[in-house]
Design a protein around this motif. Structure first.
Motif, PDB file in Angstrom:
ATOM      1  N   LYS A  30       0.825  -1.210   0.000  1.00 50.01           N
ATOM      2  CA  LYS A  30       0.000   0.000   0.000  1.00 50.01           C
ATOM      3  C   LYS A  30       0.860   1.261   0.000  1.00 50.01           C
ATOM      4  O   LYS A  30       1.966   1.267   0.532  1.00 50.01           O
ATOM      5  CB  LYS A  30      -0.921   0.020   1.230  1.00 50.01           C
ATOM      6  CG  LYS A  30      -2.009  -1.050   1.201  1.00 50.01           C
ATOM      7  CD  LYS A  30      -2.906  -0.938   2.417  1.00 50.01           C
ATOM      8  CE  LYS A  30      -4.012  -1.981   2.393  1.00 50.01           C
ATOM      9  NZ  LYS A  30      -4.892  -1.897   3.583  1.00 50.01           N
ATOM     10  N   GLU A  32       0.614   4.254   1.561  1.00 52.69           N
ATOM     11  CA  GLU A  32       0.980   4.855   2.838  1.00 52.69           C
ATOM     12  C   GLU A  32       2.025   4.020   3.578  1.00 52.69           C
ATOM     13  O   GLU A  32       2.910   4.563   4.255  1.00 52.69           O
ATOM     14  CB  GLU A  32      -0.261   5.069   3.716  1.00 52.69           C
ATOM     15  CG  GLU A  32      -1.047   3.804   4.051  1.00 52.69           C
ATOM     16  CD  GLU A  32      -2.110   3.471   3.031  1.00 52.69           C
ATOM     17  OE1 GLU A  32      -3.030   2.694   3.356  1.00 52.69           O
ATOM     18  OE2 GLU A  32      -2.033   4.005   1.902  1.00 52.69           O
ATOM     19  N   VAL A  33       1.929   2.708   3.442  1.00 50.70           N
ATOM     20  CA  VAL A  33       2.915   1.823   4.072  1.00 50.70           C
ATOM     21  C   VAL A  33       4.262   1.974   3.373  1.00 50.70           C
ATOM     22  O   VAL A  33       5.314   2.007   4.019  1.00 50.70           O
ATOM     23  CB  VAL A  33       2.441   0.354   4.030  1.00 50.70           C
ATOM     24  CG1 VAL A  33       3.506  -0.573   4.610  1.00 50.70           C
ATOM     25  CG2 VAL A  33       1.136   0.195   4.788  1.00 50.70           C
ATOM     26  N   SER A  34       4.235   2.065   2.045  1.00 51.96           N
ATOM     27  CA  SER A  34       5.469   2.227   1.264  1.00 51.96           C
ATOM     28  C   SER A  34       6.207   3.490   1.674  1.00 51.96           C
ATOM     29  O   SER A  34       7.420   3.472   1.899  1.00 51.96           O
ATOM     30  CB  SER A  34       5.142   2.276  -0.235  1.00 51.96           C
ATOM     31  OG  SER A  34       4.551   1.085  -0.663  1.00 51.96           O
ATOM     32  N   GLN A  37       7.729   3.081   5.278  1.00 55.49           N
ATOM     33  CA  GLN A  37       8.804   2.105   5.360  1.00 55.49           C
ATOM     34  C   GLN A  37      10.052   2.553   4.603  1.00 55.49           C
ATOM     35  O   GLN A  37      11.171   2.292   5.036  1.00 55.49           O
ATOM     36  CB  GLN A  37       8.326   0.745   4.850  1.00 55.49           C
ATOM     37  CG  GLN A  37       7.288   0.086   5.737  1.00 55.49           C
ATOM     38  CD  GLN A  37       7.774  -0.105   7.161  1.00 55.49           C
ATOM     39  OE1 GLN A  37       8.920  -0.467   7.406  1.00 55.49           O
ATOM     40  NE2 GLN A  37       6.907   0.162   8.119  1.00 55.49           N
ATOM     41  N   GLU A  51       4.431  -3.236  10.712  1.00 50.87           N
ATOM     42  CA  GLU A  51       4.377  -3.214   9.251  1.00 50.87           C
ATOM     43  C   GLU A  51       5.693  -3.652   8.614  1.00 50.87           C
ATOM     44  O   GLU A  51       5.731  -3.979   7.430  1.00 50.87           O
ATOM     45  CB  GLU A  51       4.017  -1.810   8.754  1.00 50.87           C
ATOM     46  CG  GLU A  51       2.566  -1.432   9.036  1.00 50.87           C
ATOM     47  CD  GLU A  51       2.251  -0.025   8.587  1.00 50.87           C
ATOM     48  OE1 GLU A  51       3.205   0.747   8.370  1.00 50.87           O
ATOM     49  OE2 GLU A  51       1.055   0.308   8.472  1.00 50.87           O
TER      50      GLU A  51
END
Length: 243
Positions: A30, A32-34, A37, A51
């Motif tokens: 996703k 926002e996760v990318s 991270q 995550e």
């Protein structure tokens, strides 16, 4: 001149972040996760969140993460060195401009839809050809079709399965498009005779199959679980969550 060098280098760092956000997105992570991270990996902060398992459990993402960690360490060294030599003439502006141009070119190419499509196919092909099954994250093993569902069903006293066997509630289960993988009872995993095992309060039943079939068969139990977990601010494991 040194301040100009730092400005160009910060542009390079920003562009590298954008590039790797795109690459992580191409592995079905996703947006926002990318973002979080990639920044966490480059700065070495925040990567210990839950995550991070989405990165560690995926072979291609691990390779991308390795580069980011090394690039982040190198960037910190360059920035510190640049600041310490702010009065010197040792910094080679021409070389850093070439580097910035190369990074911007890569970023421009990755923004092209055709390039993203080819890379996405390449990543998936590489996963199929070179990666062992036990190295793959659960999502890539189980969630191959749109209708696939992996559900971690929590059992409460109000559940229809409470103090009953699965075979008593779901008839002809062996002819339906779903399978019970195991029952988690505390630290114990029950894998034998699970369709004929009496279900206790607090059990968690891991179920995989067709989303429509599971939703219809266990509609009441799923609703009870969602209400209970919402009140306790927990989230059930389903096709939207990694195990």
């Amino acid at each position: 001149m040194n301040l100009f060098f730092l400005l160009i280098y910060f542009i390079i760092i920003t562009t590298v972040i954008e590039i790797f956000v795109i690459l992580f997105r191409l592995t079905d992570l996703k947006l926002e996760v990318s973002w979080f991270q990639v920044i966490s990996l480059m700065t070495g902060t925040g990567f210990t969140t839950g995550e991070s398992e989405l990165i560690l459990g995926h072979p291609i993402r691990r390779k991308l993460a390795t580069f980011l960690i090394l690039f982040g360490a190198f960037s910190l060294a360059v920035i510190i060195s640049s600041i310490s030599t702010i009065l010197s003439d040792d910094l080679r502006t021409k070389e850093i401009l070439y580097m910035a141009g190369g990074v911007l070119l890569v970023f421009a190419l990755l923004k092209l839809k055709s390039v993203q499509t080819k890379l996405s196919k390449l990543f998936k092909q590489d996963m199929k050809q070179n990666i062992e099954l036990d190295d793959l994250p659960i999502r890539d093993i189980f969630m191959s079709e749109k209708q696939d569902l992996l559900l971690n069903l929590h059992i409460y006293k109000e559940s229809t399965l409470f103090q009953k066997q699965i075979s008593e509630v779901i008839h002809d289960y062996d002819e339906l498009e779903f399978v019970v993988l195991f029952i988690l009872r505390g630290e114990l995993k029950l894998r034998k005779n699970i369709y004929h095992t009496q279900i206790h309060e607090g059990d968690q039943i891991l179920i995989f199959g067709d989303k429509n079939v599971i939703s219809k068969l266990l509609k009441k139990d799923i609703k009870i679980m969602e209400e209970k977990l919402k009140n306790t601010q927990h989230t059930p494991v389903s096709e939207h969550h990694s195990l």
